[in-house]
Design an enzyme around this catalytic site. Sequence first.
Site, PDB file in Angstrom:
ATOM      1  N   TYR A 140       0.839  -1.248  -0.238  1.00 46.63           N
ATOM      2  CA  TYR A 140       0.048   0.118  -0.065  1.00 46.63           C
ATOM      3  C   TYR A 140       0.856   1.060  -0.004  1.00 46.63           C
ATOM      4  CZ  TYR A 140      -3.689  -2.922   1.448  1.00 46.63           C
ATOM      5  OH  TYR A 140      -4.763  -4.018   1.681  1.00 46.63           O
ATOM      6  N   HIS A 193       0.186 -12.040   2.041  1.00 47.04           N
ATOM      7  CA  HIS A 193      -0.751 -11.094   1.150  1.00 47.04           C
ATOM      8  C   HIS A 193      -1.185 -12.067   0.103  1.00 47.04           C
ATOM      9  CE1 HIS A 193      -1.707  -6.781  -0.087  1.00 47.04           C
ATOM     10  NE2 HIS A 193      -2.740  -7.489   0.098  1.00 47.04           N
TER      11      HIS A 193
END
Length: 280
Positions: free
Chosen positions: A57, A115
């Site tokens: 991010y 992830h």
Amino acid sequence: MVTSDADTIPPETCPIADGMPMLGLGTWQNEDPEQCAESVRTALEMGYRHIDTAQIYGNEDAVGDGIAAADVDREEIFLATKVWIDNLEHDDVLETTRESLDRLGVDYVDLLYVHWPSRTYDAEETLGAFSELVDEGLTERIGVSNFQPEQLEEAVDVCDVPIFANQVELHPLLPQAELREACEAHDVEVVGYSPLARGQVLDQPDIQEIADKHDASEAQVSLAWAREKGVTAIPKATSADHITDNWESLAVDLDDEDIDAIDAIDETSREVDPDFAPWN
């Protein structure tokens, strides 16, 4: 809209799943550092106690700034981040997690996710490194993200530490019933990202009707539905209005008729579908 002021909904109102608050703040695409920090500060001071971010991010610094600025003790916050798919070899997991902690300005995270089961991911090697991080006190729990039932079963089998959660896209247009059953079978919590289907649930007539019935927003109805399914929702929100609206979903109680109507929606939509996803 729910008329109660968000300030009247205290943190303890939020249900807890094995130590994890079941409503959190997602920070995906919250890339402006000042805005991201302010979003995190606003959410925490409103009552949120679960903050979710990820290496990819690019905002761990800003999330850390927001945590530092909030008048909330670190020990009260459930903080999660995720190790990106380029960093899942054993030594890279260890190195990049420490870098994440430095950016976040914390000594540990409450939950550290793989992830995606992709690229450099190897179940034994990757999860072995995650287990070492638990032993070192750098994360309290191990999570996986975007794992299908078969990847989840493998992770549970090879990991020395219990898999705490599987974070997946989950909303009324992608209810993930089979995956939720697999998680329940392995005693793994389900965390739902994109719980509003990037806004698509807001246009669903059944959800609009239920929202009118409860004097609530469509977003609040969708978040309440997730909670009824035992799913921890982490909607992304940047503005104070959206952060408030999501928090006030805790005041919405759906009945069986509402749940059945939402479950009966026959439209399906997957919003996050990269080529490297395990279902592709």
